[in-house]
Design a protein around this motif. Structure first.
Motif, PDB file in Angstrom:
ATOM      1  N   SER A 147       0.866  -1.192   0.000  1.00  0.00           N
ATOM      2  CA  SER A 147       0.000   0.000   0.000  1.00  0.00           C
ATOM      3  C   SER A 147       0.895   1.232   0.000  1.00  0.00           C
ATOM      4  CB  SER A 147      -0.899   0.015   1.235  1.00  0.00           C
ATOM      5  OG  SER A 147      -1.720  -1.140   1.265  1.00  0.00           O
ATOM      6  N   VAL A 148       0.687   2.112  -0.981  1.00  0.00           N
ATOM      7  CA  VAL A 148       1.533   3.302  -1.130  1.00  0.00           C
ATOM      8  C   VAL A 148       0.743   4.547  -0.723  1.00  0.00           C
ATOM      9  CG1 VAL A 148       2.808   4.750  -2.774  1.00  0.00           C
ATOM     10  CG2 VAL A 148       2.902   2.245  -2.966  1.00  0.00           C
ATOM     11  N   PHE A 149       1.373   5.396   0.070  1.00  0.00           N
ATOM     12  CA  PHE A 149       0.764   6.657   0.511  1.00  0.00           C
ATOM     13  C   PHE A 149       1.672   7.787   0.030  1.00  0.00           C
ATOM     14  CE2 PHE A 149       0.002   3.245   3.550  1.00  0.00           C
ATOM     15  CZ  PHE A 149      -1.371   3.161   3.528  1.00  0.00           C
ATOM     16  N   LYS A 150       1.466   8.195  -1.233  1.00  0.00           N
ATOM     17  CA  LYS A 150       2.401   9.134  -1.867  1.00  0.00           C
ATOM     18  C   LYS A 150       2.462  10.479  -1.147  1.00  0.00           C
ATOM     19  CE  LYS A 150       2.749   7.338  -6.539  1.00  0.00           C
ATOM     20  NZ  LYS A 150       2.551   7.596  -7.997  1.00  0.00           N
ATOM     21  N   SER A 151       1.309  10.949  -0.656  1.00  0.00           N
ATOM     22  CA  SER A 151       1.300  12.261   0.003  1.00  0.00           C
ATOM     23  C   SER A 151       2.139  12.270   1.273  1.00  0.00           C
ATOM     24  CB  SER A 151      -0.136  12.685   0.321  1.00  0.00           C
ATOM     25  OG  SER A 151      -0.764  11.731   1.156  1.00  0.00           O
ATOM     26  N   PHE A 152       2.322  11.085   1.883  1.00  0.00           N
ATOM     27  CA  PHE A 152       3.158  10.989   3.086  1.00  0.00           C
ATOM     28  C   PHE A 152       4.556  10.449   2.769  1.00  0.00           C
ATOM     29  CE2 PHE A 152      -1.205  10.644   4.673  1.00  0.00           C
ATOM     30  CZ  PHE A 152      -1.198  11.612   5.669  1.00  0.00           C
ATOM     31  N   GLY A 153       4.760  10.020   1.526  1.00  0.00           N
ATOM     32  CA  GLY A 153       6.059   9.477   1.156  1.00  0.00           C
ATOM     33  C   GLY A 153       6.363   8.145   1.808  1.00  0.00           C
ATOM     34  N   THR A 154       5.300   7.363   2.095  1.00  0.00           N
ATOM     35  CA  THR A 154       5.485   6.091   2.784  1.00  0.00           C
ATOM     36  C   THR A 154       4.791   4.970   2.032  1.00  0.00           C
ATOM     37  OG1 THR A 154       3.506   6.320   4.160  1.00  0.00           O
ATOM     38  CG2 THR A 154       5.551   7.265   5.033  1.00  0.00           C
ATOM     39  N   ALA A 155       5.159   3.756   2.376  1.00  0.00           N
ATOM     40  CA  ALA A 155       4.501   2.567   1.838  1.00  0.00           C
ATOM     41  C   ALA A 155       4.467   1.522   2.939  1.00  0.00           C
ATOM     42  CB  ALA A 155       5.228   2.047   0.610  1.00  0.00           C
ATOM     43  N   MET A 156       3.489   0.605   2.851  1.00  0.00           N
ATOM     44  CA  MET A 156       3.317  -0.379   3.911  1.00  0.00           C
ATOM     45  C   MET A 156       2.967  -1.732   3.311  1.00  0.00           C
ATOM     46  SD  MET A 156       0.900  -2.121   5.948  1.00  0.00           S
ATOM     47  CE  MET A 156      -0.672  -1.237   5.961  1.00  0.00           C
ATOM     48  N   LEU A 157       3.491  -2.783   3.946  1.00  0.00           N
ATOM     49  CA  LEU A 157       3.114  -4.142   3.572  1.00  0.00           C
ATOM     50  C   LEU A 157       2.994  -4.991   4.832  1.00  0.00           C
ATOM     51  CD1 LEU A 157       5.830  -6.090   3.886  1.00  0.00           C
ATOM     52  CD2 LEU A 157       6.473  -4.994   1.755  1.00  0.00           C
ATOM     53  N   ARG A 158       2.364  -6.140   4.694  1.00  0.00           N
ATOM     54  CA  ARG A 158       2.224  -7.072   5.806  1.00  0.00           C
ATOM     55  C   ARG A 158       3.008  -8.344   5.500  1.00  0.00           C
ATOM     56  NH1 ARG A 158      -1.661  -5.499   9.366  1.00  0.00           N
ATOM     57  NH2 ARG A 158      -3.144  -3.918   8.631  1.00  0.00           N
ATOM     58  N   ASP A 159       3.640  -8.859   6.531  1.00  0.00           N
ATOM     59  CA  ASP A 159       4.341 -10.136   6.432  1.00  0.00           C
ATOM     60  C   ASP A 159       3.928 -10.962   7.646  1.00  0.00           C
ATOM     61  OD1 ASP A 159       6.451 -11.885   5.212  1.00  0.00           O
ATOM     62  OD2 ASP A 159       7.367 -11.613   7.178  1.00  0.00           O
ATOM     63  N   GLY A 160       3.001 -11.884   7.437  1.00  0.00           N
ATOM     64  CA  GLY A 160       2.441 -12.618   8.576  1.00  0.00           C
ATOM     65  C   GLY A 160       1.688 -11.660   9.459  1.00  0.00           C
ATOM     66  N   ASP A 161       2.020 -11.630  10.746  1.00  0.00           N
ATOM     67  CA  ASP A 161       1.340 -10.706  11.660  1.00  0.00           C
ATOM     68  C   ASP A 161       2.103  -9.394  11.845  1.00  0.00           C
ATOM     69  OD1 ASP A 161       3.452 -11.759  13.043  1.00  0.00           O
ATOM     70  OD2 ASP A 161       2.335 -12.261  14.861  1.00  0.00           O
ATOM     71  N   LEU A 162       3.137  -9.193  11.029  1.00  0.00           N
ATOM     72  CA  LEU A 162       3.910  -7.952  11.100  1.00  0.00           C
ATOM     73  C   LEU A 162       3.367  -6.919  10.120  1.00  0.00           C
ATOM     74  CD1 LEU A 162       7.567  -9.365  11.141  1.00  0.00           C
ATOM     75  CD2 LEU A 162       6.250  -8.536  13.109  1.00  0.00           C
ATOM     76  N   GLU A 163       3.349  -5.653  10.547  1.00  0.00           N
ATOM     77  CA  GLU A 163       3.009  -4.539   9.665  1.00  0.00           C
ATOM     78  C   GLU A 163       4.270  -3.708   9.495  1.00  0.00           C
ATOM     79  OE1 GLU A 163       0.215  -0.824  10.373  1.00  0.00           O
ATOM     80  OE2 GLU A 163      -0.989  -2.600   9.916  1.00  0.00           O
ATOM     81  N   ILE A 164       4.767  -3.634   8.260  1.00  0.00           N
ATOM     82  CA  ILE A 164       6.071  -3.001   8.005  1.00  0.00           C
ATOM     83  C   ILE A 164       5.859  -1.750   7.169  1.00  0.00           C
ATOM     84  CG2 ILE A 164       8.408  -3.353   7.120  1.00  0.00           C
ATOM     85  CD1 ILE A 164       7.849  -6.393   7.303  1.00  0.00           C
TER      86      ILE A 164
END
Length: 470
Positions: free
Chosen positions: A67-84
């Motif tokens: 998931s990309v959040f361009k306005s914040f300059g961040t991106a996020m993904l999940r790996d198992g129960d981790l949110e990175i």
């Protein structure tokens, strides 16, 4: 420090960084929580360069959605129960009227300087050359050991730039049982009015986290002493202080409220029960009167307080739904069990309490139990013993009469059909009489008895059953 990075995800990201020739670090709360020995499922990865591009590469490698959040300059993904979450290193500058920063690409040093607190500025290297190496330029480890909340740079600048950090400082101190650095406290006092540029939603989010802490009074004392509470929730500040006339004073309702909040927090993690504790005496300043020969009174503060709840919830951007209605009901009824505990408990009084409290009866009893803050051990034992008697009577009456969430065994429509009536005054009179008869124990909470009672009361006011009407 490699033993802290045993989760396979770190090796995978490290290998990817070697392949993409990126410099990456794990930074912030995950690192802090390692040393606090607190489990954490949220990982912040700092990329010296393009954080979103590296996140997309990681998503392909891990076969997971990014998931990309361009306005914040961040991106996020999940790996198992981790949110990175991935973000590029940056430096920030601020304008006086906004807490939204002007962002530029930066170095690791720039990024650590922009962090809110020293304990959140620590990082572990994730590249092959520095894997597991702790980078702690502001002595965050020392502050963890000293249990101290301190800013990496000048706290006046830190808090003026982003005033929400003042609330975060208090929230972390409350959650972790830490102290706030004296310079930081002075800076909060100096900048407390800057909290006005922060949205109330963000303010209340931090406030709720303080309320959900193990001992919320710690945070509220910081909020009060720094002036922040007056800026965000002035009605609570109005509770503070003691007036004395003719040698008669009253308890400080601010500190009493904090004690009730701490008391109920020992028994429940329910945010809304804790809000009920905060608001149970909120109308005492508005209802305070001095009666010669008697002393201070707060007559009707429960009714006035219940009327204040919707306005306060709207002001603080809290939900105006069933949660608000629950808090309102508990504020309205919070004196009732106390009155019962001081007197002989009659079945009719218990039925009425069950009828009015409904599903909130357990929460109401928790609130009333928490409201006993006297230092007199004899009084405490007496109240606690009497509360247990009230709870027992509540259980017994509920089992025999099923009054909780009571629905009338005879409806208005039943009454209209029975006497061939249209909706009107007579229907309301009979409905109320049936309800009162059940609550007073004159008849059982059953349809058969209620119908018979309905016919009798109809006859008393000149009504005839429909089958005999002409």
């Amino acid at each position: 420090m490699k033993e802290y990075l045993l989760n396979p995800i770190f090796k995978k990201l490290s290998k990817l960084a070697e392949d993409t020739n990126d410099e990456i670090y794990v930074i912030g709360g995950f690192v802090r929580d390692i040393f606090l020995q607190r489990p954490s499922k949220d990982i912040d990865i700092l990329v010296i360069g393009n954080g979103i591009k590296f996140a997309e590469a990681a998503g392909k490698e891990l076969h997971t959605k990014v998931s990309v959040f361009k306005s914040f300059g961040t991106a996020m993904l999940r790996d198992g129960d981790l949110e990175i979450e991935f973000v590029g290193a940056r430096r920030e500058s601020y304008r006086a009227e906004s807490r939204k920063p002007i962002i530029e690409d930066g170095t690791l040093d720039d990024d650590q300087k922009r962090r809110d607190f020293t304990i959140n500025a620590m990082a572990f290297g994730l590249n092959k050359s520095n894997f597991g190496q702790l980078l702690d330029p502001f002595c965050g480890i020392d502050d963890l050991e000293r249990k101290l909340i301190r800013t990496p740079l000048d706290p006046e600048i830190t808090f003026s730039d982003d005033p929400l950090r003042m609330l975060r400082a208090i929230r972390f101190a409350t959650q972790l049982s830490f102290s706030i650095d004296e310079k930081a406290l002075d800076a909060i006092k100096l900048n407390c009015n800057r909290i006005k540029i922060v949205s109330m939603e963000r303010v209340t989010d931090e406030l709720n986290k303080i309320i959900l802490s193990p001992k919320p009074s710690v945070g509220f004392k910081y909020l009060f002493d720094t002036g922040l509470l007056k800026e965000i929730f002035s009605q609570m500040v109005d509770l503070h202080g003691v007036d004395v006339i003719d040698g008669k004073g009253h308890k400080d309702n601010f500190y009493h409220t904090l004690q009730v909040l701490d008391n109920i927090s020992e028994d429940t993690n329910d945010l809304w029960l804790r809000w009920a504790a905060i608001l149970h005496d909120i109308a005492k300043p508005a209802t305070k009167r001095f009666e010669a020969g008697h002393g201070w009174t707060f007559h009707g503060h429960e009714d006035r307080g219940a009327r204040m709840v919707p306005k306060i919830f709207a002001q603080l951007k809290l939900p105006l739904n069933e949660k608000m209605k629950m808090v309102q009901k508990l504020v309205q009824l919070h004196l009732r069990p106390i009155v019962l505990a001081q007197d002989v408990v009659t079945d009719s009084a218990v039925r009425r309490l069950l009828f009015e409290a409904g599903e909130e009866i357990e929460g109401l009893m928790l609130l009333c139990n928490a409201d006993v803050t006297t230092k007199n051990e004899y009084k405490v034992k007496k109240y606690r013993r009497n509360f247990e008697l009230v709870k027992q009577r509540l259980k017994e009456v509920e089992e025999s009469d099923q009054i909780r969430n009571w629905q009338p065994p005879v409806s208005g429509e039943d009454i209209m059909l029975a006497f061939n009536l249209r909706a009107g005054r007579e229907v309301g009179i009979i409905k109320n009489q049936i309800r009162e008869a059940i609550l007073e124990g004159e008849i059982k909470n059953s349809r058969d008895e209620a119908i018979q009672y309905m016919l009798e009361k109809g006859k008393e006011i000149g009504l005839l059953p429909a089958k005999t009407n002409t």
